[in-house]
Structures are given as structure tokens and as C-alpha cells.
Design a protein around this motif. Structure first.
Motif, mmCIF file in Angstrom:
data_model
loop_
_atom_site.group_PDB
_atom_site.id
_atom_site.type_symbol
_atom_site.label_atom_id
_atom_site.label_comp_id
_atom_site.label_asym_id
_atom_site.label_seq_id
_atom_site.Cartn_x
_atom_site.Cartn_y
_atom_site.Cartn_z
ATOM 1 N N ASP A 100 -1.101 -15.001 -0.160
ATOM 2 C CA ASP A 100 -1.769 -14.271 0.910
ATOM 3 C C ASP A 100 -1.979 -12.828 0.466
ATOM 4 O OD1 ASP A 100 -2.633 -13.601 3.619
ATOM 5 O OD2 ASP A 100 -0.671 -12.645 3.819
ATOM 6 N N ALA A 101 -3.235 -12.438 0.277
ATOM 7 C CA ALA A 101 -3.533 -11.101 -0.229
ATOM 8 C C ALA A 101 -2.994 -9.994 0.679
ATOM 9 C CB ALA A 101 -5.037 -10.941 -0.454
ATOM 10 N N PRO A 102 -3.184 -10.061 1.993
ATOM 11 C CA PRO A 102 -2.592 -9.026 2.849
ATOM 12 C C PRO A 102 -1.068 -8.999 2.747
ATOM 13 C CG PRO A 102 -4.324 -10.172 4.039
ATOM 14 C CD PRO A 102 -4.087 -10.939 2.774
ATOM 15 N N GLY A 103 -0.444 -10.169 2.603
ATOM 16 C CA GLY A 103 1.012 -10.209 2.458
ATOM 17 C C GLY A 103 1.474 -9.548 1.168
ATOM 18 N N ILE A 104 0.703 -9.734 0.099
ATOM 19 C CA ILE A 104 1.036 -9.072 -1.175
ATOM 20 C C ILE A 104 0.979 -7.562 -1.010
ATOM 21 C CG2 ILE A 104 0.232 -8.696 -3.550
ATOM 22 C CD1 ILE A 104 -0.692 -11.644 -3.546
ATOM 23 N N ARG A 105 -0.048 -7.083 -0.328
ATOM 24 C CA ARG A 105 -0.172 -5.640 -0.131
ATOM 25 C C ARG A 105 0.924 -5.103 0.796
ATOM 26 N NH1 ARG A 105 -5.727 -7.149 -0.474
ATOM 27 N NH2 ARG A 105 -5.972 -7.279 1.790
ATOM 28 N N ARG A 106 1.314 -5.901 1.792
ATOM 29 C CA ARG A 106 2.416 -5.460 2.656
ATOM 30 C C ARG A 106 3.702 -5.294 1.852
ATOM 31 N NH1 ARG A 106 0.016 -8.962 6.456
ATOM 32 N NH2 ARG A 106 1.413 -10.659 5.832
ATOM 33 N N ALA A 107 3.946 -6.232 0.919
ATOM 34 C CA ALA A 107 5.145 -6.135 0.079
ATOM 35 C C ALA A 107 5.079 -4.896 -0.814
ATOM 36 C CB ALA A 107 5.295 -7.404 -0.764
ATOM 37 N N MET A 108 3.896 -4.612 -1.369
ATOM 38 C CA MET A 108 3.730 -3.388 -2.162
ATOM 39 C C MET A 108 4.003 -2.154 -1.313
ATOM 40 S SD MET A 108 0.305 -4.080 -4.413
ATOM 41 C CE MET A 108 0.356 -5.045 -5.923
ATOM 42 N N GLY A 109 3.510 -2.180 -0.078
ATOM 43 C CA GLY A 109 3.739 -1.055 0.815
ATOM 44 C C GLY A 109 5.210 -0.860 1.128
ATOM 45 N N ALA A 110 5.926 -1.972 1.304
ATOM 46 C CA ALA A 110 7.362 -1.872 1.579
ATOM 47 C C ALA A 110 8.104 -1.259 0.399
ATOM 48 C CB ALA A 110 7.924 -3.258 1.910
ATOM 49 N N VAL A 111 7.696 -1.614 -0.816
ATOM 50 C CA VAL A 111 8.327 -1.029 -2.003
ATOM 51 C C VAL A 111 8.035 0.461 -2.054
ATOM 52 C CG1 VAL A 111 8.272 -0.973 -4.526
ATOM 53 C CG2 VAL A 111 8.351 -3.167 -3.330
ATOM 54 N N ARG A 112 6.800 0.852 -1.763
ATOM 55 C CA ARG A 112 6.482 2.288 -1.797
ATOM 56 C C ARG A 112 7.316 3.050 -0.765
ATOM 57 N NH1 ARG A 112 1.005 6.023 -1.348
ATOM 58 N NH2 ARG A 112 2.201 7.921 -1.005
ATOM 59 N N LEU A 113 7.464 2.504 0.431
ATOM 60 C CA LEU A 113 8.256 3.187 1.454
ATOM 61 C C LEU A 113 9.708 3.337 1.011
ATOM 62 C CD1 LEU A 113 6.854 1.546 4.712
ATOM 63 C CD2 LEU A 113 6.469 3.884 3.903
ATOM 64 N N ALA A 114 10.247 2.288 0.362
ATOM 65 C CA ALA A 114 11.626 2.376 -0.134
ATOM 66 C C ALA A 114 11.739 3.409 -1.245
ATOM 67 C CB ALA A 114 12.085 1.007 -0.627
ATOM 68 N N GLU A 115 10.729 3.497 -2.103
ATOM 69 C CA GLU A 115 10.718 4.529 -3.153
ATOM 70 C C GLU A 115 10.693 5.920 -2.539
ATOM 71 O OE1 GLU A 115 8.355 2.982 -6.996
ATOM 72 O OE2 GLU A 115 7.144 3.121 -5.212
ATOM 73 N N ASP A 116 9.844 6.095 -1.526
ATOM 74 C CA ASP A 116 9.745 7.397 -0.870
ATOM 75 C C ASP A 116 11.071 7.787 -0.227
ATOM 76 O OD1 ASP A 116 7.108 7.561 -1.629
ATOM 77 O OD2 ASP A 116 6.300 6.930 0.316
ATOM 78 N N ALA A 117 11.721 6.814 0.421
ATOM 79 C CA ALA A 117 12.995 7.099 1.076
ATOM 80 C C ALA A 117 14.052 7.515 0.062
ATOM 81 C CB ALA A 117 13.461 5.871 1.862
ATOM 82 N N ALA A 118 14.025 6.888 -1.108
ATOM 83 C CA ALA A 118 15.021 7.214 -2.130
ATOM 84 C C ALA A 118 14.788 8.596 -2.730
ATOM 85 C CB ALA A 118 15.006 6.161 -3.230
ATOM 86 N N ARG A 119 13.567 9.122 -2.603
ATOM 87 C CA ARG A 119 13.264 10.435 -3.175
ATOM 88 C C ARG A 119 13.430 11.570 -2.171
ATOM 89 N NH1 ARG A 119 8.986 7.231 -5.507
ATOM 90 N NH2 ARG A 119 9.261 7.042 -7.763
ATOM 91 N N GLU A 120 13.554 11.239 -0.895
ATOM 92 C CA GLU A 120 13.661 12.287 0.115
ATOM 93 C C GLU A 120 14.974 13.043 -0.024
ATOM 94 O OE1 GLU A 120 13.193 10.493 3.882
ATOM 95 O OE2 GLU A 120 11.044 10.102 3.653
ATOM 96 N N PRO A 121 14.953 14.350 0.184
ATOM 97 C CA PRO A 121 16.204 15.118 0.142
ATOM 98 C C PRO A 121 17.179 14.612 1.194
ATOM 99 C CG PRO A 121 14.279 16.568 0.160
ATOM 100 C CD PRO A 121 13.776 15.188 0.442
ATOM 101 N N ALA A 122 18.403 14.388 0.777
ATOM 102 C CA ALA A 122 19.400 13.828 1.686
ATOM 103 C C ALA A 122 20.059 14.934 2.500
ATOM 104 C CB ALA A 122 20.460 13.073 0.894
ATOM 105 N N ARG A 123 20.331 14.651 3.751
ATOM 106 C CA ARG A 123 21.013 15.625 4.589
ATOM 107 C C ARG A 123 22.534 15.519 4.422
ATOM 108 N NH1 ARG A 123 17.626 15.251 10.313
ATOM 109 N NH2 ARG A 123 15.611 15.922 9.481
ATOM 110 N N LYS A 124 23.041 14.311 4.504
ATOM 111 C CA LYS A 124 24.491 14.120 4.414
ATOM 112 C C LYS A 124 24.878 13.369 3.154
ATOM 113 C CE LYS A 124 25.300 14.178 9.411
ATOM 114 N NZ LYS A 124 25.854 13.435 10.565
#
Length: 408
Positions: A188-212
Motif C-alpha cells: 500500500d503506497a500510502p501506508g509506505i509513506r505513513r511508515a516513512m513519516g513515522a520514522v522521520r517524526l521519531a528522528e526529529d524527536a531524538a534530535r530535539e533538545p531534552a528538558r530533563k
């Protein structure tokens, strides 16, 4: 039927993995957990550093499938469920033992692991993650790990894969959604792109400055994908447009292009012959222009057009834009130097450094560039002007014999 030996499995499953081109190890980061030298650490105990060789080879990775059994029936895949190809399956423990054993013998520096779909996507992804988890947590393996993500698997499993892998890849498969629907009905092409999007969001979260607390690392070498070239009627312009979108929307590190290879008992709707390999090569060159040289896809070619197979995309662009040349190497900015045929990134940077000390002459350019004959019609130096050469009617024919093998 007698059980296969480990050697037999390795022969089958390493051969089956050769069709996946999205295998890269550049961009990894060091690992230094618990302060000691862990298994696979190749940087003075601080971690690893992998990169592409100059000819594009992926360096020293054990590249295998967990299994080539598959419940999907993708028409272009030799491992599809309806194929008569020999089958094999590793256990997770066997993959772990192979990886560690090959590393100790200095055969490899890391692991690339993909798989056919067995039972269902979640079960397959669980087995892939199990391998990576055992390597990292049980054996303190700090070598490079690249995991192929099953896009239909649960987001929790995809996220766990990114915690153990240096890079993950989710294959877009084909440049057209309707082609994927026709040739790979379970995907499913939209499903493939959703999975790519989820990976990007996880990458972004890992790069955000941590508060605690610092968030856990997540696939520090990013994600990549692969497109098959020539299995459908997509033009090179369509392929590059899809790549441009993927780079922008999901911040992919690389899109890999794999020329379609006819398979036994292929479906009638597939091509009988592979596309010329030079087409794959030109796509990589055009992709390089977009990623490294600052070209937009629309500058390289129209969406319904194909790349010129005779000359590289940068030279083809320059021949269409003769009004932009010649460029004075003693005054041009870096962006314009990168658009000169015969000059690569290293050459442009060397020119910028050298001209701080002197006005550059043709002899200086000969030392800087391996493609002087390609360069000469497009530049002005202290002792050189191309005159009418830039506008020569036969310039293309003159330059064809001087086409470089690498991206210039």
C-alpha cells in the motif's frame, strides 16, 4: 527433504539479498555505552565509522535476508510466493551468531538485514528486531546495523527497530502508486509513506533538545529507500520527481535506484528485457546533482522526459544553458562553480582555496580537475578564454569522448 546446513542457508539468503540496493553505511555515529570497547567497535573503542567507497560499494556488511519465504506475490520479486526459487530461513540466533562470527574474523563491519514476509508483517518485524536487540543488548555489538522496515508492521515495532539500528530503510518499490497497486497488490503506497513519516517524526524527536532527559538515539544514519527502474513505464522525470518529494517530505538520506532485472516465470505485464544499466547510472548522477550540487529536479529534466544516456546530466544541462557560460574561475561563487561540467565538490573547493593566493591559470585547473577537456569550453582563467568554443555547434560531439566515470 533434508534440513539445510547453515552454509546452504547463507548461500541462498545472501544471494536473495542482492536485489536490495538500499544498503548504505555512511552517516553512522560512535557508540560508547558503559565506557568500554564493545563488540564491533572500530574507532579506538569509541564506535564505528562507515562510508561508501569511491566506486559506491557498501563496505564490509553482512547482507542477508532473514528468510526468502514470503506470503506476498509482488510480480517483480524473485522471492514472491508463486516463485519456484529455492527457499531458506535463518533463526534469529543463527543471524546473531553469523554476524558475531564474521566480525571476529574481520570479514565484516556490520549487518544489513531484510526479510520476506512470513506469517504477517508484525511477526516478521518482531524477528528482525529480535536479532538487533540481541546484538546490541546481549553482545554489546557496536558495529553498524541497517534494518529493513516492514511498512505494514505496527508503529511500536518500527520505533523499536530505530532504537537498535544505525539506519533503517523502507522501500517505496516503484515510482508510480498505480504500478505498485498492480504489481504488488499486498503493498500500500500510502501506508509506505505513513511508515516513512513515522520514522522521520521519531528522528526529529531524538534530535530535539531534552528538558530533563535526553531522548534515546534513533537511527542516527537516517532512513533510505529504493525504487525499481524500468519495471513500469515511469519516465526518469517521474522517478526524480518522486525522489525530490521523498527527500523533502521525509528527509531521506538516500534514494537508491535499481534497474529491473527480469525474473524466472515473470508476469506477462513485466518487461522482457532490463533497462540499460547506464540509465540507472544517470539517475544516480541526477540524484547527486539534486542532493549535493543544489540543482532542482525541474532544472535537470521535464517530468515526462528521460535522461540523456550519452552524456552526464550536468553536461546536458550546461549544453542547454550556454548563455550561463563561460564562468570565470577567479571570480565565480561556489554555487556557480559547482554547475561547471568537469568540476566536482572537491574541485570547486580547491579553486576557492587556491585563488586566495593567486590568479588561476589553465595549468592550475589541470592540477585541480581530472576532466580538463570537459572543463575548458565552460571556463575563463587568467590565461585562457574559450572564445567561440562554448557556442560551438559540435561541442557535444567533441566532449562525449571525455565523459568521466565518476560524478563531476
Amino acid at each position: 527433504m533434508a534440513a539445510l546446513t547453515l552454509r546452504q542457508k547463507l548461500a541462498i539468503l545472501s544471494d536473495a539479498a542482492k536485489y536490495d540496493a538500499s544498503c548504505a553505511s555512511s552517516g553512522s555515529v560512535k557508540r560508547d555505552s558503559r565506557g568500554g570497547r564493545g563488540m564491533g567497535s572500530t574507532d579506538g573503542g569509541m564506535g564505528i565509522c562507515h562510508a561508501y567507497a569511491p566506486d559506491g560499494r557498501c563496505i564490509s556488511l553482512l547482507k542477508i535476508l532473514l528468510t526468502n519465504f514470503c506470503v506476498y506475490d509482488c510480480a517483480y520479486c524473485v522471492n514472491r510466493v508463486s516463485s519456484n526459487t529455492p527457499r531458506a530461513r535463518f533463526t534469529a540466533d543463527e543471524v546473531v551468531d553469523l554476524t558475531l562470527g564474521f566480525y571476529r574474523r574481520n570479514y565484516i563491519e556490520g549487518l544489513f538485514l531484510s526479510s520476506g514476509i512470513i506469517r504477517n508483517p508484525d511477526y516478521t518485524m518482531e524477528e528482525i528486531v529480535r536479532v538487533a536487540r540481541a546484538l546490541r543488548e546481549t553482545h554489546d555489538f557496536r558495529g553498524y546495523i541497517h534494518l529493513k522496515v516492514i511498512p505494514e508492521a505496527s508503529p511500536a515495532l518500527v520505533s523499536e527497530a530505530g532504537l537498535y539500528a544505525d539506519r533503517v530503510s523502507i522501500n517505496i518499490e516503484l515510482p508510480r502508486d498505480d504500478s505498485l497497486e498492480s504489481l504488488a497488490p499486498e503493498k500500500d503506497a500510502p501506508g509506505i509513506r505513513r511508515a516513512m513519516g513515522a520514522v522521520r517524526l521519531a528522528e526529529d524527536a531524538a534530535r530535539e533538545p531534552a528538558r530533563k532527559a535526553r531522548p534515546p538515539r534513533f537511527a542516527p544514519a537516517g532512513q533510505s529507500t529504493q525504487m525499481i527502474v524500468g519495471a513500469d513505464g515511469a519516465s526518469d522525470g517521474e522517478i526524480l520527481r518522486r525522489s525530490e518529494t521523498l527527500y523533502g517530505a521525509y528527509r531521506l538520506r538516500r534514494v537508491y535506484y535499481s534497474a529491473f532485472s527480469p525474473i524466472p516465470e515473470a508476469a506477462a505485464r513485466l518487461p522482457l528485457k532490463p533497462p540499460p544499466l547506464v540509465r540507472e547510472h544517470r539517475l544516480y548522477q541526477a540524484d547527486w546533482l539534486m542532493r549535493i550540487y543544489g540543482f532542482g529536479r525541474a532544472e535537470i529534466l521535464d517530468e515526462d522526459a528521460n535522461l540523456d544516456l550519452t552524456v552526464d546530466p550536468k553536461l546536458a544541462w550546461a549544453l542547454r544553458r550556454r548563455e550561463d557560460f563561460p564562468v570565470d574561475v577567479n571570480t565565480a561563487d561556489r554555487e556557480m562553480l559547482l554547475r561547471v561540467p568537469g568540476l566536482g565538490v572537491r574541485g570547486a573547493d580547491r579553486i576557492l582555496a587556491a585563488r586566495r593566493l593567486k590568479r588561476l591559470e589553465l595549468a592550475d585547473l589541470k592540477r585541480i580537475s581530472r576532466s580538463l577537456e570537459t572543463l575548458k569550453p565552460f571556463v575563463v582563467a587568467a590565461d585562457w578564454s574559450p572564445g567561440g568554443l562554448t557556442d560551438s555547434v559540435g561541442l557535444r560531439a567533441q566532449l562525449e569522448p571525455f565523459q568521466p566515470d565518476l560524478f563531476a
